[in-house]
Design an enzyme around this catalytic site. Structure first.
Site, short mmCIF file in Angstrom:
data_model
loop_
_atom_site.label_atom_id
_atom_site.label_comp_id
_atom_site.label_asym_id
_atom_site.label_seq_id
_atom_site.Cartn_x
_atom_site.Cartn_y
_atom_site.Cartn_z
N GLU A 45 30.21 -49.96 25.23
CA GLU A 45 29.21 -50.88 24.70
C GLU A 45 29.70 -52.33 24.78
OE1 GLU A 45 26.04 -50.54 23.60
OE2 GLU A 45 26.18 -48.51 24.41
N CYS A 200 11.80 -51.87 32.97
CA CYS A 200 11.32 -53.11 32.37
C CYS A 200 12.34 -54.22 32.62
CB CYS A 200 11.08 -52.90 30.87
SG CYS A 200 9.98 -54.13 30.13
N CYS A 207 6.02 -51.61 36.41
CA CYS A 207 5.03 -51.16 35.43
C CYS A 207 4.33 -49.88 35.87
CB CYS A 207 4.00 -52.26 35.19
SG CYS A 207 4.75 -53.81 34.58
N CYS A 210 6.14 -46.98 34.36
CA CYS A 210 6.50 -47.08 32.94
C CYS A 210 5.64 -46.14 32.09
CB CYS A 210 6.31 -48.51 32.46
SG CYS A 210 6.70 -48.72 30.70
N CYS A 216 0.90 -51.31 26.93
CA CYS A 216 1.70 -52.54 26.96
C CYS A 216 0.77 -53.75 26.99
CB CYS A 216 2.63 -52.54 28.18
SG CYS A 216 3.61 -54.05 28.34
#
Length: 371
Positions: A45, A200, A207, A210, A216
Site C-alpha cells: 500500500e 475509471c 465507460c 463499467c 453514473c
C-alpha cells in the site's frame, strides 16, 4: 451543499455489481495478494501511493526478498532501505516505512496494530491506507478513499470541486462509508481500487465496460473527463543548483548524504551549491588546487512543487583536506548499495572510467516526487 450526498444505489446493489465485476475482471494474482499478511499489505500500500501497479511489482518483490518481515526492516540501515527504493520516487515513503517498522518493533511487539486508528498514527500511514491494511489483511470492515476510489465516486455522483478540499473529501468519505460492505472486505477493497485503476482511469475511462455506466451521473452528462475537478494549478517555480562531480586519482566521486528532511532527505547526492562562486569557494577552502572543468549542459528534474535545473560541474581533485562525516568516496565502476537521488544515479551511470568530458546531455528528468 449537504455533507451527505444522495447515493446512486443502495449499498447492497452497489456491492453486488462491483463484486460480480471483480470476480470476472478484477486482479487476483498480485504479489501482495499471495500470503496476504498485514506486513506485506502494508508495504504494498505504501509503494502503491502515487505509483502504478506495474512499476511497483518488481520493487515489492525485491523488497520482500531482502526484508521478509517487520523485524528485518526495522533492523536494517536507512541507506539499504533507500537503496531498494531508488527509482520509485517519493522517498519520504521509504523513510517513513523504515521509521514505522522500528516503532512497530519497539512499541507493538513486532506486530502491526489491528485498529485503524492505531495504524494511522504510525509514520506514513493515513486513514485510507490504514483501512486498506485492515480490510485486506484481516478481513475486517474498514473504509478506504485512495485516489482511484475518489475518482470513481466523484464521477459516479458528478461531485463538484477538487477532492482535496476538506468539504469535498468529507462528502466522498460519507459515500465510501455508505457503500462499504460487512463481508468480502478484502475483495471489495481491491475491487474499488481496480475499478479506478483499470476502467475509471484519469484520462481515458472505459465507460462501455463499467458496471455502473447506467447510473453514473458524469457519464449521463457526457462529462466524464470533467470529474474529478483538478487542483487549481500555479506555475511551477524553477530553482537552480550546481552539482559538483569531484573525482580523485582513482576515478571515485565524492558524495554527501542529504539531511534527513527536505529535498532527497537521507539520500546520497553530489555536493550541491546555489551558484558557481559558492562551488568555487568550497573547492578553494576544502580541495585547493583542484582542476575545475567547464560545466556540462544543464538538465531539469521536475518535482510536484518546483523544477530543479541542475548544472553538473566536473572537477579533478588535487587533495582534500577533510572529507567530513557525511561524505564518502563512491566508485561508479563498483557501486555501493546506497540510496541515490535519481538524477545523481543517472549522472554516475553516465561516467566513463575516468574523464572530465561531458557525457551525452540527459533529457529532462520528470518526477512527481514531493521534495
Amino acid at each position: 451543499m449537504s455533507d451527505t450526498p444522495t447515493p446512486v444505489l443502495p449499498p447492497e446493489a452497489f456491492q453486488r455489481r462491483l463484486l460480480d465485476w471483480f470476480d470476472t475482471h478484477g486482479r487476483h494474482d498480485l504479489p501482495w495478494q499471495r500470503d496476504r499478511t498485514p506486513y506485506r499489505v502494508w508495504v504494498s500500500e505504501i509503494m502503491l501511493q502515487q505509483t502504478q501497479v506495474t512499476t511497483v511489482i518488481p520493487y515489492f518483490e525485491r523488497f520482500m526478498a531482502r526484508f521478509p518481515d517487520v523485524a528485518a526492516l526495522a533492523g536494517a540501515e536507512q541507506d539499504e532501505v533507500l537503496h531498494l527504493w531508488t527509482g520509485l520516487g517519493y522517498y519520504a515513503r521509504g523513510r517513513n516505512l523504515h521509521k514505522a517498522a522500528r516503532v512497530i518493533v519497539d512499541e507493538h511487539g513486532g506486530e502491526l496494530p489491528e485498529a485503524v486508528e492505531a495504524l494511522a498514527a504510525l509514520p506514513g500511514i493515513g486513514r485510507s491506507t490504514a483501512g486498506a491494511i485492515v480490510a485486506q489483511s484481516r478481513g475486517r470492515r474498514a473504509v478506504i478513499l485512495d485516489g482511484n476510489v475518489k475518482r470513481s465516486l466523484t464521477r459516479l455522483h458528478a461531485e463538484p470541486g477538487w477532492p482535496g478540499r476538506p468539504a469535498v473529501e468529507r462528502r466522498l468519505w460519507a459515500l465510501a462509508e455508505h457503500y462499504t460492505p460487512h463481508e468480502r472486505l478484502a475483495d471489495y477493497t481491491q475491487a474499488m481500487m481496480d475499478l479506478g485503476a483499470t476502467l475509471c482511469r484519469r484520462g481515458t475511462p472505459e465507460c462501455g465496460r463499467c458496471p455502473f455506466a447506467d447510473v453514473c451521473l458524469a457519464h449521463a452528462r457526457g462529462e466524464e473527463r470533467r470529474f474529478p475537478e483538478s487542483k487549481p494549478r500555479k506555475a511551477l517555480p524553477t530553482r537552480a543548483t550546481q552539482m559538483l562531480l569531484l573525482r580523485d586519482a582513482e576515478g571515485r566521486v565524492l558524495l554527501e548524504q542529504r539531511p534527513s528532511s527536505g529535498l532527497w532527505g537521507g539520500l546520497w547526492s553530489l555536493p550541491q551549491f546555489d551558484d558557481a562562486p559558492a562551488l568555487e569557494a568550497w573547492l578553494d577552502a576544502h580541495a585547493p588546487g583542484s582542476e575545475l572543468a567547464p560545466a556540462w549542459a544543464p538538465f531539469t528534474h521536475v518535482f510536484s512543487h518546483f523544477r530543479l535545473e541542475i548544472t553538473p560541474r566536473p572537477a579533478r581533485i588535487a587533495r582534500l583536506d577533510s572529507i567530513g562525516e557525511s561524505r564518502r568516496w563512491y566508485d561508479p565502476a563498483r557501486p555501493d548499495a546506497l540510496g541515490l537521488a535519481a538524477p545523481v544515479k543517472r549522472l554516475l551511470a553516465s561516467l566513463a572510467p575516468f574523464t572530465l568530458e561531458a557525457p551525452p546531455s540527459p533529457r529532462e528528468s520528470v518526477s512527481e516526487e514531493s521534495p
